[in-house]
Design an enzyme around this catalytic site. Sequence first.
Site, PDB file in Angstrom:
ATOM      1  N   SER A  50       2.620   7.328   1.950  1.00  0.00           N
ATOM      2  CA  SER A  50       2.916   6.753   0.645  1.00  0.00           C
ATOM      3  C   SER A  50       1.783   5.863   0.166  1.00  0.00           C
ATOM      4  CB  SER A  50       4.210   5.941   0.713  1.00  0.00           C
ATOM      5  OG  SER A  50       4.478   5.348  -0.538  1.00  0.00           O
ATOM      6  N   ASP A  51       1.482   5.972  -1.132  1.00  0.00           N
ATOM      7  CA  ASP A  51       0.575   5.035  -1.779  1.00  0.00           C
ATOM      8  C   ASP A  51       1.351   3.742  -1.987  1.00  0.00           C
ATOM      9  OD1 ASP A  51      -1.186   3.619  -3.345  1.00  0.00           O
ATOM     10  OD2 ASP A  51      -1.705   5.305  -4.628  1.00  0.00           O
ATOM     11  N   LYS A  52       0.680   2.602  -1.839  1.00  0.00           N
ATOM     12  CA  LYS A  52       1.359   1.317  -2.007  1.00  0.00           C
ATOM     13  C   LYS A  52       1.760   1.086  -3.453  1.00  0.00           C
ATOM     14  CE  LYS A  52      -0.923  -2.469  -2.589  1.00  0.00           C
ATOM     15  NZ  LYS A  52      -0.340  -2.993  -3.849  1.00  0.00           N
TER      16      LYS A  52
END
Length: 904
Positions: free
Chosen positions: A335-337
């Site tokens: 996941s991208d933050k």
Amino acid sequence: MVETLTKQTRKDQWHHLSAKEVVQAWETDPETGLSTQAAKERRDRFGANELTAQKGQSAWVRFLQQFNQPLLYILLAAGTVTAFLHEWLDAIVIFGVTILNAVIGFIQESKAENAIAALAESVTTEATILRDGQKQLVSSGELVPGDVVLLSSGDKVPADLRLIEVFDLQIDESGLTGESVPVEKNLTPLPPEMPLAERSNMAYTGSLVTFGRGLGLVVATGEQTETGHLSQMMQQSHSLTTPLTRKIDRFGKTLLYVVLALAAFTFAVGVAQGLAWVEVFKAAVALAVSAIPEGLPAILTVTLAIGVSQMAKHHAIIRKLPAVETLGSTTVICSDKTGTLTENQMTVQEIYAGGKLYQVSGGGYAPEGAITVNGHSIDLTKTPALSECLQAGLLCNDSHLEQQENTWTVVGSPTEGALVTAAHKAGLTPASLEETLPRRATLPFESQFQYMATLHDRGSQPLIYVKGSIEAILKRCHQMLDATGNPTALDATAIEQRVDRMANQGLRVLALARKTAARSKSSLDHTDIQQDLIFLGLQGMIDPPRPEAIQAIRSCQSAGIQVKMITGDHAKTAAAIAQRMGINQTADALIFTGRELAEMSETELATAVAQSHVFARVAPEQKLRLVKALQSNGEIVAMTGDGVNDAPALKQADIGTAMGITGTEVSKEAADMILTDDNFASIERAVEEGRTVYKNLLRAIAFILPVNGGESMTILIAVMLATPLPILPVQILWLNMVGSIALSVPLAFEPPSPDVMQDPPRPTNEPLLSRRLITRILAVSLFNWIVIFGTFEWIVRTTGNEALARTMAIQALVAAEAFYLLSISRFFPAVIAKLRGQTEPFGYTVLLGIGAAFIFQTLFSQWSVMNQLFDTAALNISQALLCIAIGLPMIGLATLLRRFAPLK
């Protein structure tokens, strides 16, 4: 010089050259720009500034590809055999199911290859350029390398630019790099190996100017831009098959060979016994038809479609049917933050003023929350130092909040928006303060000075408020406010220690100060704030984690799923967020940066992705490498993201998950699943639904195959014993297409088991037919054979009526199937739970399925038209009850199987 650049545009590192060298390389005058003739020549040489979408397959080809599945081969074969037997109605039904399956798949996947076209659309804009010494507004498609582009706040960057002039320029590059805050630009040449996210002298296609203005020279257009590079990677990456489709393909091929072998064996045995070859051929056809699970592809499609419907109710849109199941077998979620695990809204969380540390609750830009100290509410009138700090952040500010429907957004800088929101939470508003302290002058933020200042009218003593980096503010201060709001000696050591603590939490820290000006002061200059500032305090802000995402991560981890964060943010920020989210359990957990990843071989990278859960300052192509590295380790990878930079990795992942609200069209088109609420917590429900879908598919297989197994054993043994067939081919088709589907479709609606999220992910190499499942199929197949063969032989010997014997054998088999359905579903566990006063989902659809099967089978035996079509005989009440009694022992067998061969 320009001639050589046609081959070097992607290779040259423009950020490494000085602005003067870049201008000389492209033979451009920055004062007048290119001439119209030069621009035309370069357009002919370099092409238009647009992305070319990969030519897709025609709709007919994509539709025909839906039939390229082994199980559909079997279904088509069943239809062909049925047509050969002149059973046209059944043939139409079988072909209808096949076409329906293809149509559903075609509709679900028709947009799967539109990502490049969406990418091209996302970068179409207008640009202000210099041509022939004049400013011109042109379409971005007309830009050529060497053009001089003027940038101002609100502009979308039309091509890749090397900046040659900047005036307080800030650009939001989150869609490309993942950086959560706008990047301050400068002209300083950088080392060749500088990561994309840290090239502060460049502006990249599709980014947004949020503040200031600048001048840039076009160094890459179209496919040669960083966005174009992403487009090429998306064309090179491919959508992998899912665990389910791989297992179904293997199972279908194996079943195809088994069916053909059994049919050939039956034919050979019959001929060897001296039977007429026409009769033997019919028996072989009957065996083939009995062994082919005509209903399985339909049940597979229906089960996945039900999963799609359930997911849509929980804010997840599935674009490809098998993606429902894929999440159920996912072992890693990347996941991208920005905006996925976090709110994507900068929020002040700590304020240091008057020697005290204050906590700020609430998230995002909504002015909801409170400021407390040690858990106690504050009275702003009794905390003058805090009041001054908040007031400075609100007035020394060029941004404001807007409420659209129920959503608060910031117009301007996210950092300034956080300061405005914090002041609102304390009851301060711009309107009230601007009346008492109207602004006279502004000294805009400049990256070389690292601060902004404003001059405000306050009667005889105008005030100057300053905000900026701690390094820029602290050295200009000689005093600070104490807890009572009175100036005292500056304690620089204590302030720096507090800054370090905030930074270690991943907070971005801004310092605020003030100074009294002369009454006649009407303008501001840098010399006015060179010294004698009074330090007011610190405000520490962060893009906060979503509370529901923290719980979702915890649930995923308890289900044996690793969560990895791949972001463009700095390592310290990523580490703080990861620890808050529970991704990393300790502050010293291993973190890799994009620069470290770039130096790794593929083998080293595969080891690194197994060791670490957090990757910071990652470039787009590195996200793609990380996904491939995880897949090379045997992981089933789900990748979430929302930006252009995520698209190639989304497409490469086993299941790409895009954000529906903040996600770009590019990421949505590249994804298999879209979260309409942008909530990572929806993935938890997606995993649960995916596991439930797979469990229901196993139930359907465990239900359908024993029916085919019992029928096949009946035909084979009848041929070997040279006895009449206990069940005819047309009757087998009825059983498989009507009885089995009516009874097996309800399994697609089965609710999730209470422990569905307690088991680890299924091993990727686990076969579709496990040892337990094979044991179950063989045991039930044997029971079904005994029911069919035994009932037929008994009735034939007692009545001599083969039509009646076949009818009773079929009805006894359907009765056994109904009892098996109740046993294999969650019907009995739900009934027992309710009797104990417990709450458990109850699947009423199995009762509807049994009711439908009862109606069909009543027509099958009692309607004269059906008697003629299927060569059946009407039953009386006692014969019907006898059929039910024959099937009743199935409950005992199913109980034993639940203990010794459970479905998992």
